[in-house]
Scaffold this motif. Structure first.
Motif, PDB file in Angstrom:
ATOM      1  N   ALA A 170       9.622   7.446   4.515  1.00 29.65           N
ATOM      2  CA  ALA A 170      10.069   6.309   3.708  1.00 29.65           C
ATOM      3  C   ALA A 170      10.818   6.803   2.482  1.00 29.65           C
ATOM      4  O   ALA A 170      10.402   7.749   1.823  1.00 29.65           O
ATOM      5  N   ASN A 171      11.932   6.158   2.200  1.00 27.83           N
ATOM      6  CA  ASN A 171      12.684   6.509   0.985  1.00 27.83           C
ATOM      7  C   ASN A 171      12.996   5.270   0.161  1.00 27.83           C
ATOM      8  O   ASN A 171      13.879   5.286  -0.668  1.00 27.83           O
ATOM      9  N   ASN A 210       0.812  -1.221   0.000  1.00 28.17           N
ATOM     10  CA  ASN A 210       0.000   0.000   0.000  1.00 28.17           C
ATOM     11  C   ASN A 210       0.843   1.268   0.000  1.00 28.17           C
ATOM     12  O   ASN A 210       0.350   2.334   0.357  1.00 28.17           O
ATOM     13  N   TRP A 211       2.108   1.144  -0.352  1.00 26.43           N
ATOM     14  CA  TRP A 211       2.967   2.313  -0.360  1.00 26.43           C
ATOM     15  C   TRP A 211       3.462   2.580  -1.761  1.00 26.43           C
ATOM     16  O   TRP A 211       3.826   1.646  -2.462  1.00 26.43           O
ATOM     17  N   PRO A 212       3.502   3.770  -2.219  1.00 25.72           N
ATOM     18  CA  PRO A 212       3.065   4.994  -1.554  1.00 25.72           C
ATOM     19  C   PRO A 212       1.547   5.149  -1.609  1.00 25.72           C
ATOM     20  O   PRO A 212       0.905   4.641  -2.531  1.00 25.72           O
ATOM     21  N   LEU A 251       4.394  11.544  -2.094  1.00 20.61           N
ATOM     22  CA  LEU A 251       5.788  11.147  -2.311  1.00 20.61           C
ATOM     23  C   LEU A 251       6.744  12.106  -1.612  1.00 20.61           C
ATOM     24  O   LEU A 251       7.599  12.744  -2.241  1.00 20.61           O
ATOM     25  N   ALA A 252       6.632  12.210  -0.312  1.00 22.36           N
ATOM     26  CA  ALA A 252       7.492  13.112   0.460  1.00 22.36           C
ATOM     27  C   ALA A 252       8.953  12.746   0.253  1.00 22.36           C
ATOM     28  O   ALA A 252       9.338  11.583   0.318  1.00 22.36           O
ATOM     29  N   GLY A 253       9.754  13.742  -0.051  1.00 19.75           N
ATOM     30  CA  GLY A 253      11.187  13.551  -0.189  1.00 19.75           C
ATOM     31  C   GLY A 253      11.662  13.166  -1.581  1.00 19.75           C
ATOM     32  O   GLY A 253      12.862  13.157  -1.833  1.00 19.75           O
ATOM     33  N   ARG A 274      14.928   7.212  -4.656  1.00 20.41           N
ATOM     34  CA  ARG A 274      15.665   8.406  -4.230  1.00 20.41           C
ATOM     35  C   ARG A 274      17.148   8.197  -4.457  1.00 20.41           C
ATOM     36  O   ARG A 274      17.715   7.187  -4.076  1.00 20.41           O
ATOM     37  N   LYS A 275      17.734   9.168  -5.128  1.00 24.85           N
ATOM     38  CA  LYS A 275      19.162   9.070  -5.449  1.00 24.85           C
ATOM     39  C   LYS A 275      20.025   9.705  -4.370  1.00 24.85           C
ATOM     40  O   LYS A 275      21.121   9.270  -4.096  1.00 24.85           O
TER      41      LYS A 275
END
Length: 155
Positions: free
Chosen positions: A92-93, A35-37, A55-57, A78-79
């Motif tokens: 979460a990343n 269930n993410w994101p 999509l925080a971050g 995320r890079k």
């Protein structure tokens, strides 16, 4: 607990909906996905829809949106990460991939990332051949001349 759906009564009274029944049966059998994101799907009008994903971050460079074979796929990784020692990670990343099956003739009208929300606008664009048409009804004299023409060709 899983509910088994029986579509046989619908098969008796409908023709050409096999694909819809297959989709429903597949959805009932499919394992529960991650269930993410989190996301919202909204019907704006008869032919316009919107998907909004939290999509925080994530930045634009971290995201990829693709359409292939009526599947809209949104993926992200995320890079860049924080410099220093992380004492607590509540945001979460982790990389993700979320797929949406689109109906025929659905097109992506645009996508925007603002304030940690990815918004994807979708629009149904029917080809001219599939749009409703009004068929003019001719008078008796026109119908009679067409019949004579057809009878002449048949002789």
């Amino acid at each position: 607990m899983r509910t088994v759906l029986d579509f046989s009564p619908l098969h008796r009274s409908s023709i050409g909906f096999d694909r819809v029944f297959d989709l429903l049966e597949t959805a009932a059998r499919a394992p529960q996905q991650d269930n993410w994101p989190p996301f919202d799907s909204i019907k704006i009008s008869e032919d316009q829809y919107r998907i909004t994903m939290a999509l925080a971050g994530f930045s634009r460079d971290d995201l990829k949106i693709e359409i292939q074979n009526n599947f809209l796929t949104v993926s992200g990784e995320r890079k860049a990460d924080h410099i220093g020692e992380v004492l607590h990670r509540g945001i979460a990343n982790r990389p993700f991939t979320r797929r949406f099956e689109l109906a025929e003739h659905m097109q992506v009208a645009g996508a925007e990332l603002r304030d940690g929300l990815l918004t994807i606008d979708l629009k149904r664009e029917l080809p001219e051949a599939l749009k409703p048409r009004v068929i003019p009804i001719g008078g008796a004299e026109k119908l009679g001349s067409e019949r004579r023409l057809l009878q002449g060709q048949a002789a």
